[in-house]
Design a protein around this motif. Structure first.
Motif, PDB file in Angstrom:
ATOM      1  N   ARG A  10       6.383  14.807  -9.848  1.00 14.81           N
ATOM      2  CA  ARG A  10       7.743  14.693  -9.300  1.00 14.81           C
ATOM      3  C   ARG A  10       8.569  13.744 -10.153  1.00 14.81           C
ATOM      4  O   ARG A  10       8.038  12.907 -10.867  1.00 14.81           O
ATOM      5  CB  ARG A  10       7.707  14.164  -7.863  1.00 14.81           C
ATOM      6  N   ASN A  11       9.844  13.867  -9.997  1.00 17.32           N
ATOM      7  CA  ASN A  11      10.779  12.997 -10.692  1.00 17.32           C
ATOM      8  C   ASN A  11      10.635  11.574 -10.156  1.00 17.32           C
ATOM      9  O   ASN A  11      10.727  11.361  -8.952  1.00 17.32           O
ATOM     10  CB  ASN A  11      12.201  13.507 -10.448  1.00 17.32           C
ATOM     11  N   PRO A  12      10.418  10.601 -11.023  1.00 20.67           N
ATOM     12  CA  PRO A  12      10.306   9.201 -10.567  1.00 20.67           C
ATOM     13  C   PRO A  12      11.556   8.706  -9.839  1.00 20.67           C
ATOM     14  O   PRO A  12      11.506   7.725  -9.124  1.00 20.67           O
ATOM     15  CB  PRO A  12      10.084   8.414 -11.861  1.00 20.67           C
ATOM     16  N   GLU A  13      12.666   9.426 -10.009  1.00 23.74           N
ATOM     17  CA  GLU A  13      13.903   9.077  -9.308  1.00 23.74           C
ATOM     18  C   GLU A  13      13.860   9.502  -7.836  1.00 23.74           C
ATOM     19  O   GLU A  13      14.688   9.053  -7.041  1.00 23.74           O
ATOM     20  CB  GLU A  13      15.105   9.739  -9.982  1.00 23.74           C
ATOM     21  N   ASP A  14      12.933  10.407  -7.475  1.00 21.74           N
ATOM     22  CA  ASP A  14      12.812  10.843  -6.078  1.00 21.74           C
ATOM     23  C   ASP A  14      12.546   9.637  -5.200  1.00 21.74           C
ATOM     24  O   ASP A  14      11.717   8.792  -5.529  1.00 21.74           O
ATOM     25  CB  ASP A  14      11.683  11.864  -5.901  1.00 21.74           C
TER      26      ASP A  14
ATOM     27  N   PHE B 138       1.655   9.512  -5.566  1.00 22.96           N
ATOM     28  CA  PHE B 138       2.216  10.831  -5.253  1.00 22.96           C
ATOM     29  C   PHE B 138       3.116  11.312  -6.392  1.00 22.96           C
ATOM     30  O   PHE B 138       2.990  12.450  -6.858  1.00 22.96           O
ATOM     31  CB  PHE B 138       2.986  10.762  -3.923  1.00 22.96           C
ATOM     32  N   ILE B 139       4.018  10.465  -6.847  1.00 22.49           N
ATOM     33  CA  ILE B 139       4.943  10.831  -7.929  1.00 22.49           C
ATOM     34  C   ILE B 139       4.160  11.191  -9.190  1.00 22.49           C
ATOM     35  O   ILE B 139       4.399  12.224  -9.818  1.00 22.49           O
ATOM     36  CB  ILE B 139       5.951   9.678  -8.218  1.00 22.49           C
ATOM     37  N   GLU B 140       3.191  10.357  -9.527  1.00 26.38           N
ATOM     38  CA  GLU B 140       2.418  10.564 -10.752  1.00 26.38           C
ATOM     39  C   GLU B 140       1.575  11.841 -10.683  1.00 26.38           C
ATOM     40  O   GLU B 140       1.598  12.657 -11.604  1.00 26.38           O
ATOM     41  CB  GLU B 140       1.509   9.355 -10.988  1.00 26.38           C
ATOM     42  N   LYS B 141       0.836  12.031  -9.589  1.00 26.63           N
ATOM     43  CA  LYS B 141      -0.094  13.165  -9.511  1.00 26.63           C
ATOM     44  C   LYS B 141       0.591  14.503  -9.274  1.00 26.63           C
ATOM     45  O   LYS B 141       0.003  15.540  -9.568  1.00 26.63           O
ATOM     46  CB  LYS B 141      -1.139  12.909  -8.430  1.00 26.63           C
TER      47      LYS B 141
ATOM     48  N   GLU C 147       0.838  -1.206   0.000  1.00 24.54           N
ATOM     49  CA  GLU C 147       0.000   0.000   0.000  1.00 24.54           C
ATOM     50  C   GLU C 147       0.869   1.250   0.000  1.00 24.54           C
ATOM     51  O   GLU C 147       0.564   2.234  -0.674  1.00 24.54           O
ATOM     52  CB  GLU C 147      -0.922  -0.022   1.227  1.00 24.54           C
ATOM     53  N   ALA C 148       1.974   1.213   0.755  1.00 23.62           N
ATOM     54  CA  ALA C 148       2.886   2.358   0.804  1.00 23.62           C
ATOM     55  C   ALA C 148       3.513   2.609  -0.566  1.00 23.62           C
ATOM     56  O   ALA C 148       3.614   3.770  -1.008  1.00 23.62           O
ATOM     57  CB  ALA C 148       3.968   2.124   1.853  1.00 23.62           C
ATOM     58  N   ASP C 149       3.908   1.550  -1.254  1.00 22.34           N
ATOM     59  CA  ASP C 149       4.479   1.693  -2.602  1.00 22.34           C
ATOM     60  C   ASP C 149       3.450   2.290  -3.563  1.00 22.34           C
ATOM     61  O   ASP C 149       3.780   3.170  -4.362  1.00 22.34           O
ATOM     62  CB  ASP C 149       4.947   0.336  -3.146  1.00 22.34           C
ATOM     63  N   GLU C 150       2.226   1.810  -3.481  1.00 25.76           N
ATOM     64  CA  GLU C 150       1.164   2.334  -4.345  1.00 25.76           C
ATOM     65  C   GLU C 150       0.921   3.816  -4.076  1.00 25.76           C
ATOM     66  O   GLU C 150       0.769   4.609  -5.004  1.00 25.76           O
ATOM     67  CB  GLU C 150      -0.127   1.541  -4.140  1.00 25.76           C
ATOM     68  N   PHE C 151       0.887   4.195  -2.794  1.00 30.64           N
ATOM     69  CA  PHE C 151       0.665   5.592  -2.422  1.00 30.64           C
ATOM     70  C   PHE C 151       1.815   6.450  -2.944  1.00 30.64           C
ATOM     71  O   PHE C 151       1.595   7.531  -3.486  1.00 30.64           O
ATOM     72  CB  PHE C 151       0.532   5.717  -0.898  1.00 30.64           C
ATOM     73  N   TRP C 152       3.042   5.964  -2.779  1.00 29.14           N
ATOM     74  CA  TRP C 152       4.218   6.717  -3.239  1.00 29.14           C
ATOM     75  C   TRP C 152       4.163   6.915  -4.761  1.00 29.14           C
ATOM     76  O   TRP C 152       4.384   8.025  -5.250  1.00 29.14           O
ATOM     77  CB  TRP C 152       5.505   6.003  -2.837  1.00 29.14           C
ATOM     78  N   ASN C 153       3.845   5.863  -5.483  1.00 30.09           N
ATOM     79  CA  ASN C 153       3.749   5.972  -6.939  1.00 30.09           C
ATOM     80  C   ASN C 153       2.652   6.944  -7.355  1.00 30.09           C
ATOM     81  O   ASN C 153       2.822   7.704  -8.309  1.00 30.09           O
ATOM     82  CB  ASN C 153       3.518   4.592  -7.562  1.00 30.09           C
TER      83      ASN C 153
ATOM     84  N   GLN D 216      13.112  20.079  13.022  1.00 29.14           N
ATOM     85  CA  GLN D 216      12.768  19.960  11.615  1.00 29.14           C
ATOM     86  C   GLN D 216      11.472  20.689  11.326  1.00 29.14           C
ATOM     87  O   GLN D 216      10.477  20.479  12.011  1.00 29.14           O
ATOM     88  CB  GLN D 216      12.521  18.488  11.257  1.00 29.14           C
ATOM     89  N   THR D 217      11.490  21.526  10.293  1.00 28.27           N
ATOM     90  CA  THR D 217      10.240  22.086   9.784  1.00 28.27           C
ATOM     91  C   THR D 217       9.925  21.363   8.475  1.00 28.27           C
ATOM     92  O   THR D 217      10.822  20.870   7.789  1.00 28.27           O
ATOM     93  CB  THR D 217      10.329  23.605   9.544  1.00 28.27           C
ATOM     94  N   PHE D 218       8.639  21.285   8.168  1.00 29.06           N
ATOM     95  CA  PHE D 218       8.215  20.538   6.986  1.00 29.06           C
ATOM     96  C   PHE D 218       6.934  21.118   6.433  1.00 29.06           C
ATOM     97  O   PHE D 218       6.256  21.924   7.078  1.00 29.06           O
ATOM     98  CB  PHE D 218       8.021  19.055   7.320  1.00 29.06           C
ATOM     99  N   LYS D 219       6.616  20.680   5.226  1.00 31.65           N
ATOM    100  CA  LYS D 219       5.319  21.029   4.629  1.00 31.65           C
ATOM    101  C   LYS D 219       4.730  19.762   4.033  1.00 31.65           C
ATOM    102  O   LYS D 219       5.455  18.861   3.589  1.00 31.65           O
ATOM    103  CB  LYS D 219       5.465  22.117   3.570  1.00 31.65           C
ATOM    104  N   VAL D 220       3.408  19.703   4.025  1.00 32.92           N
ATOM    105  CA  VAL D 220       2.708  18.597   3.386  1.00 32.92           C
ATOM    106  C   VAL D 220       2.718  18.880   1.889  1.00 32.92           C
ATOM    107  O   VAL D 220       2.300  19.949   1.453  1.00 32.92           O
ATOM    108  CB  VAL D 220       1.262  18.459   3.911  1.00 32.92           C
ATOM    109  N   VAL D 221       3.203  17.925   1.117  1.00 30.45           N
ATOM    110  CA  VAL D 221       3.249  18.108  -0.346  1.00 30.45           C
ATOM    111  C   VAL D 221       2.259  17.218  -1.086  1.00 30.45           C
ATOM    112  O   VAL D 221       2.053  17.382  -2.284  1.00 30.45           O
ATOM    113  CB  VAL D 221       4.679  17.910  -0.902  1.00 30.45           C
ATOM    114  N   TYR D 222       1.642  16.278  -0.340  1.00 32.11           N
ATOM    115  CA  TYR D 222       0.628  15.426  -0.972  1.00 32.11           C
ATOM    116  C   TYR D 222      -0.200  14.784   0.127  1.00 32.11           C
ATOM    117  O   TYR D 222       0.330  14.331   1.142  1.00 32.11           O
ATOM    118  CB  TYR D 222       1.286  14.332  -1.819  1.00 32.11           C
ATOM    119  N   LYS D 223      -1.521  14.771  -0.068  1.00 29.82           N
ATOM    120  CA  LYS D 223      -2.446  14.135   0.887  1.00 29.82           C
ATOM    121  C   LYS D 223      -3.242  13.059   0.188  1.00 29.82           C
ATOM    122  O   LYS D 223      -3.537  13.168  -1.007  1.00 29.82           O
ATOM    123  CB  LYS D 223      -3.457  15.149   1.433  1.00 29.82           C
ATOM    124  N   ARG D 224      -3.654  12.092   0.989  1.00 27.01           N
ATOM    125  CA  ARG D 224      -4.564  11.052   0.479  1.00 27.01           C
ATOM    126  C   ARG D 224      -5.851  11.739   0.033  1.00 27.01           C
ATOM    127  O   ARG D 224      -6.378  12.606   0.680  1.00 27.01           O
ATOM    128  CB  ARG D 224      -4.871  10.041   1.572  1.00 27.01           C
ATOM    129  N   THR D 225      -6.353  11.330  -1.132  1.00 32.54           N
ATOM    130  CA  THR D 225      -7.582  11.954  -1.653  1.00 32.54           C
ATOM    131  C   THR D 225      -8.779  11.057  -1.437  1.00 32.54           C
ATOM    132  O   THR D 225      -8.677   9.903  -1.163  1.00 32.54           O
ATOM    133  CB  THR D 225      -7.458  12.245  -3.161  1.00 32.54           C
TER     134      THR D 225
END
Length: 152
Positions: free
Chosen positions: A17-21, A11-14, A3-9, A143-152
Motif C-alpha cells: 500500500r501507499n505509505p501515504e495511506d 500492513f503497509i509494507e507487506k 504496537e498499533a503503529d508497528e502493525f500499521w507499518n 457499512q460493508t467492509f472487507k478484511v485486507v490484512y490479518k495478523r500473521t
C-alpha cells in the motif's frame, strides 16, 4: 512506537500500500451477548462483513460519516491490533427498511426478526445514554467492509 503503529507499518509494507495511506481510526467489535473476541472471530473468518451504527451518534458527536475506501485497524478486547478492514460501501437506511440480506452480513443472528429485536434494544439503550429516541424509521449507517490484512 506503539504496537498499533508497528502493525500499521507492517500492513503497509507487506501489502504494498501507499505509505501515504492513513488509518481512519480503530475499532473494537462488541455487541450484547458477544464478547469482543467472538465478534473479532466473525470478522476474521469472513462471516461478519458489515455493521450498523445509529446515524444519531455521528450527528451528536459531529463526526463525518465513513466513506468507501477508508481503512480501520481492528483491535481485540485487550486493544491489540488483529486486522485492517477497508470500508466497501456506506448507506443510510431506516431501521424499518433493513433487509435480511443486509442484517445477515453482520454474522450474528439467525433471522431478521431476531436481528430487529436485538438491534432495537441496543438502539433504545444507546438513545437513553446519548439523548435520542428509537423510532421504527430511525436512520442507521450501514457499512460493508472487507478484511485486507490479518495478523500473521
Amino acid at each position: 512506537m506503539t504496537e498499533a503503529d508497528e502493525f500499521w507499518n507492517e500492513f503497509i509494507e507487506k501489502t504494498g500500500r501507499n505509505p501515504e495511506d492513513r488509518c481512519a481510526g480503530d475499532l473494537n467489535f462488541e455487541a450484547k451477548g458477544f464478547v469482543g473476541d467472538e465478534m473479532l472471530t466473525l470478522v476474521l473468518s469472513g462471516k461478519k462483513t458489515a455493521f450498523f451504527t445509529s446515524w444519531a451518534t455521528y450527528a451528536i458527536d459531529q463526526e463525518p460519516l465513513p466513506i468507501s475506501g477508508e481503512l480501520y485497524l481492528v483491535l481485540d478486547r485487550n486493544n491489540h491490533p488483529q486486522c485492517v478492514i477497508e470500508t466497501e460501501s456506506v448507506q443510510i437506511v431506516p431501521f424499518n427498511e433493513v433487509t435480511w440480506a443486509m442484517a445477515e452480513k453482520e454474522g450474528e443472528d439467525e433471522n431478521l426478526g431476531v436481528w430487529k429485536e436485538k438491534k432495537q434494544e441496543y438502539l433504545e439503550d444507546e438513545g437513553a445514554i446519548l439523548g435520542f429516541e428509537f423510532t421504527p424509521d430511525i436512520k442507521l449507517v450501514y457499512q460493508t467492509f472487507k478484511v485486507v490484512y490479518k495478523r500473521t
